[in-house]
Write a protein that holds these residues in place. Structure first.
Motif, short mmCIF file in Angstrom:
data_model
loop_
_atom_site.label_atom_id
_atom_site.label_comp_id
_atom_site.label_asym_id
_atom_site.label_seq_id
_atom_site.Cartn_x
_atom_site.Cartn_y
_atom_site.Cartn_z
N ILE B 25 -2.14 -13.46 -43.58
CA ILE B 25 -3.51 -13.64 -44.06
C ILE B 25 -4.28 -14.55 -43.10
O ILE B 25 -5.38 -14.22 -42.65
N LEU B 26 -3.68 -15.72 -42.77
CA LEU B 26 -4.42 -16.73 -42.02
C LEU B 26 -4.58 -16.37 -40.55
O LEU B 26 -5.68 -16.40 -40.00
N ASP B 27 -3.45 -16.03 -39.89
CA ASP B 27 -3.62 -15.64 -38.50
C ASP B 27 -4.23 -14.24 -38.46
O ASP B 27 -4.87 -13.87 -37.48
N GLY B 28 -4.06 -13.48 -39.54
CA GLY B 28 -4.69 -12.16 -39.62
C GLY B 28 -6.17 -12.25 -39.38
O GLY B 28 -6.73 -11.51 -38.57
N PHE B 29 -6.84 -13.20 -40.04
CA PHE B 29 -8.30 -13.23 -39.86
C PHE B 29 -8.68 -13.72 -38.47
O PHE B 29 -9.64 -13.20 -37.89
N ASP B 30 -7.91 -14.65 -37.90
CA ASP B 30 -8.37 -15.06 -36.56
C ASP B 30 -7.94 -14.08 -35.47
O ASP B 30 -8.64 -13.94 -34.47
#
Lengths: 457, 333
Positions: B25-30
């Protein structure tokens, strides 16, 4: 070349590239805290200028350290599965504690430290800077615990060839940890000291008369002058500790083949492992005995003691250890000469009137910390061979079953990238210095001439 | 509950699962923000970077924690999985290196180099996303390199890449306004099919990998009890599709919705996968119990984790609170 050798070269390339950046960030974090604190105390712009310049170098170095570190964590599995299978019960918790107590701390507070100055109260900003510095140091602590344990393992028992932890206190505080940790932290301090002095000298040479340049020059040289004697003492203690626990490594460092008294200190030689002797030797009589045993008749171990009856060599390859050691010590001596001469010159003439040749020498020494640190790591890591974990696991037994051409392909890719990044990194540091010298205040993250339409919040 | 060889592997599988989910989720968005770079104007790129600047380091640390738990808690599985995925792992690592350094260099190198570093940021993001999707596909197929499996892995590589760009667009909708936000809504509309395709492909393919997984989903009464999972996913995709037609709204209401929706979809998909594969860590070959490290070592890690993880979550929340609201220009002073 076979998978084993290629995997070793690949790991060496990765870890050599990686260590360059933590070597800078560990100490630079504390230096930034000092600059930040001095500005808060005195309100003098020169401290803020110093902070603003070096925080950029910190952010850049941190990013390079993170991404090259991620590479390392994967390579344990891709290339060295035998390592975790054999000693995972010790290495695992140590690595886990590093991730949990250090990585998240530094990564999260780095965001606030870099971009949060306007969004949080000053105390929280200074606290964030402290936590980032603390995090990098914690990270160094845990990884050096593991590395030291690999050199001087204790507090474990072997069951079916697998290491099981029995005493965590003695695992963590294993015999070589205090010396290795002290040696590395001082190495980091010295690397940063000479980098700061070197870049300040460069700015002065291209005509930057800003007050902060003299301040940074003074700071770097004094820090270097204070830390280098401490490092020499610490290095000596580390050497004595190695003599006790890993005599074969010391024998290789000294280039000494036969155990005995009155061993000379070899300044130059070409070690020949096939003939088991040195060529073209220049030596100081009794020197090694004096340094290692504090007596000319002191007995120093020789490499020939570490050859089994059947001819199996159980000591490290001699030449790289021998030469690595001399490069490290030589660089250290150059640091001593440069920083003490610098302090003398500053005392006699002031930090803004240093002679041009001296400034040029200081620029030349800007990355001397990297040279010494890498050389030192080669001594200790190659010096541990053929063991990966001394007496427990050989390096060869840990290597993974990956096809050699595949390792060759990834190795080539890594080397190309690392070379390019190294050039870019050094280039950008000098670019930032040039930009700062042009009078553009180095405070903006984004270049000024790139207008962006962002409404103020 | 005693902490022994039967409970500890489950706890660590859970911890690893949470780390992977948080990472995705978190590295997915960046990563997604990087993937959208070619579609953005240079000025918009600065703002997109500003929206992820304070977070990306910590986001990537969840990957280190996940791989760290695999390494320390399941050492034998770690070796098996990573040697089988040697090349995609290498591609991912090179991608991570490129994007991580490009992030810094683009702002610090001479201005004339900026466009090249922007390209490196995009290429790095693409390599990372695609190789992760590829590894996901290979993992589902049991880590065997056959032509069919590689074909499937290429499909998941494409799907995850588009899914990341979708969640990246959703993040940009949340963190920006005006023209860029409008653009991001269009990107999200273009990307939602990747999310749907990826979830669909994985859901359809997984039960056919082994009869065990098939039974797990399609025997009675499981098939009824589990029905809400796919139904909720489909409903959410439809809602997102409809919602995106009305964004951005006046007063910026519901700008959070695409991101929340994308996150929920990833959570649902993740639980589905976890349900399919448990108790295997190497699909159909090695269970978490067989791969686990010794209980005494796991206990000492768990002790630390129980103490430290709440702190990590605490200061992560602090960081997202400090940098809440629309992204503003990144500045060190």
């Amino acid at each position: 070349m076979d998978t084993f050798l290629l995997s070793r070269i690949q790991f060496a390339a990765n870890i050599s590239f990686h260590i360059l950046f933590p070597t800078i960030t560990i100490a630079l974090g504390w230096v930034l805290l000092f600059f930040r604190y001095r500005f808060a105390r005195t309100g003098e712009q020169k401290w803020m200028d110093a902070y603003m310049f070096w925080v950029k170098v910190f952010a850049l170095s941190f990013a390079l350290g993170v991404v090259s570190g991620i590479t390392m964590s994967f390579q344990f599995g891709t290339n060295w599965p035998g390592f975790m299978e054999a000693v995972g019960n010790v290495a695992g918790p140590l690595l886990a504690y590093e991730v949990m107590t250090a990585f998240f701390l530094e990564a999260v507070f780095l965001g606030i430290m870099l971009f949060g100055a306007r969004r949080v109260p000053p105390w929280l900003h200074i606290l964030s800077t402290f936590l980032v510095a603390f995090g990098t140091t914690m990270s160094a602590f845990w990884i050096l615990v593991l590395n030291s344990w690999m050199h001087t393992p204790q507090g474990y028992e072997l069951r079916d060839g697998v290491v099981h932890a029995t005493d965590w206190f003695s695992i963590i505080f294993n015999p070589s940890l205090p010396y290795r940790l002290g040696h590395m932290l001082l190495a980091s301090g010295l690397t940063v000291a000479f980098l700061i002095a070197g870049i300040a000298a460069f700015r002065r040479l291209i005509g930057d008369r800003a007050e902060t340049v003299s301040t940074q020059m003074r700071f770097g040289l004094i820090l270097g002058a204070v830390l280098i004697p401490a490092q020499i003492v610490m290095g000596d203690l580390h050497g004595l500790n190695t003599l006790e626990h890993q005599p074969a490594k010391v024998a290789a460092m000294e280039g000494n083949w036969n155990t005995g008294p009155n061993v000379p200190l070899i300044l130059f030689a070409i070690p020949d492992e096939a003939a088991r002797t040195n060529h073209a030797e220049i030596a100081i009589p009794n020197g090694a005995s004096l340094i290692l045993k504090h007596s000319p008749s002191g007995v120093v171990p020789g490499l020939n003691d570490f050859v089994a009856e059947d001819g199996t060599v159980m000591h490290p390859p001699v030449a790289p250890v021998f030469w690595g050691f001399r490069v490290m010590v030589g660089t250290g001596m150059a640091m001593l000469a440069l920083s003490w001469l610098g302090v003398l010159l500053i005392w006699r003439r002031g930090a803004d009137a240093l002679p041009r040749p001296y400034l040029m020498a200081t620029v030349g020494m800007a990355f001397s910390g990297w040279v010494a640190t890498l050389a030192g790591w080669y001594v200790t890591e190659i010096g541990r061979q053929p063991w990966l974990v001394t007496g427990v696991l050989t390096t060869e037994a840990a290597v993974g079953d990956v096809a050699a051409p595949m390792v060759m392909a990834t190795l080539m890719a890594y080397l190309a990238i690392y070379l390019a990044l190294m050039i870019a990194y050094i280039g950008v540091i000098f670019h930032l210095a040039r930009r700062a010298a042009e009078g553009k205040r180095p405070t903006r993250e984004e270049p000024r001439d790139a207008p962006i339409s962002v409404p103020a919040e | 509950m005693t902490l022994d060889a039967t409970t500890l592997p489950v706890i660590f599988a859970g911890l690893m699962g949470i780390s992977i989910l948080l990472y995705v989720i978190l590295d997915g968005f960046d990563l997604g923000v990087g993937l959208l770079f070619p579609f953005a104007e240079p000025a918009e790129r600065d703002r997109m970077i500003a929206s992820i600047g304070p977070f990306w380091d910590a986001n990537e640390t969840w990957l280190v924690l996940a791989i760290g738990i695999l390494l320390v808690a399941f050492p034998t599985a770690h070796g098996t999985i990573l040697t089988a995925l040697y090349l995609p792992v290498a591609v991912m690592l090179v991608g991570l290196i490129l994007r991580g350094v490009a992030f810094e260099f683009r702002a610090k190198a001479p201005l004339s180099h900026k466009a090249s570093w922007d390209r490196a940021f995009f290429i790095g993001s693409l390599m990372t996303s695609a190789s992760q999707g590829f590894m996901l596909g290979m993992y589902i197929m049991g880590l065997e390199w056959t032509l069919f499996h590689v074909g499937f892995a290429l499909l998941t590589a494409g799907a995850l890449t588009v899914a990341y760009s979708f969640i990246g667009a959703a993040w940009v909708i949340l963190k920006t306004d005006d023209a860029l936000q409008l653009k991001a809504v269009a990107w999200a509309r273009g990307g939602i099919w990747g999310m749907a395709l990826g979830l669909g492909a994985v859901s359809v393919a997984t039960p056919f990998v082994s009869t065990r997984i098939f039974e797990r989903w399609f025997s009675f009464p499981e098939v009824v009890l589990l029905a809400p999972l796919p139904l909720m996913s489909v409903a959410l995709i439809v809602l997102l599709w409809l919602g995106l037609r009305h964004l951005p709204t006046r007063n910026d209401h519901f700008a959070w919705f695409p991101f929340a929706g994308a996150t929920t979809l990833m959570v649902l998909g993740f639980f589905g996968m976890g349900y399919s594969f448990y108790p295997y860590i190497v699909p159909e070959q090695m269970t978490i119990y067989e791969a686990a490290a010794s209980p005494e070592s796991l206990r000492i890690i768990l002790f630390g984790a129980l103490f430290v993880l709440p702190m990590i979550i605490g200061y992560t929340v602090l960081s997202y609170t400090v940098f809440r609201g629309k992204a503003t220009k990144l500045s060190y002073d």
